[in-house]
Design a protein around this motif. Structure first.
Motif: not given
Length: 142
Positions: A3-5, A16-18, A29-32, A139-141
């Motif tokens: 789902q993501f890494e 990185k979501a798929f 990406v939300a779950s990640g 990218i998240f702050d």
């Protein structure tokens, strides 16, 4: 398909979501992002929130989507376990989605805290279809 890494970014963190579809990639990406905040195994589906967004571009829709989820966490301690995007439009004329997120308010005694995510950013944001799969880099702050 994973789902993501997690992307290790100096000073921040990324994902990185798929997804087989763009809708699935938005969910992943939300779950990640939620998994960066706490372990999702301990989250129960006690409450449901509705989110409705409409933006001028796909990038803006994604960043707003994630920042709306961060707002619900910051303001109410709400963290999602199950994410359902009920309606979505990702065409060049219209970028919008309606979603239901089931989860609960975080309880420091039951839920391990991991990262404090401040915001999703446009820095190195990438939404791309590759070989019949969608990929999202964000990218998240922290």
């Amino acid at each position: 398909m994973k789902q993501f890494e997690v992307l290790d970014i100096s000073g921040d963190i990324g994902l990185k979501a798929f997804g087989k579809s763009l809708k699935e990639a938005f969910i992943n990406v939300a779950s990640g992002m939620y998994s960066l905040i706490t372990k999702l195994d301990a989250i129960e589906k006690k409450k449901t929130i509705n989110i409705s967004l409409e933006k001028h571009s796909l990038d803006a829709l994604l960043v707003s989507w994630l920042n709306e989820l961060i707002f619900y966490f910051d303001a109410y301690g709400f963290i999602g376990k199950k994410i359902v995007i009920e309606e979505a439009s990702f065409n060049t004329e219209e970028f919008k989605l309606k979603a239901k997120i089931s989860g609960e308010e975080i309880d420091p005694e039951r839920h391990e805290r991991k990262l404090l995510i401040k915001a999703a950013t446009y820095h190195r944001l990438r939404i791309e279809k590759r070989n019949n799969f969608w990929e999202i880099d964000v990218i998240f702050d922290i």
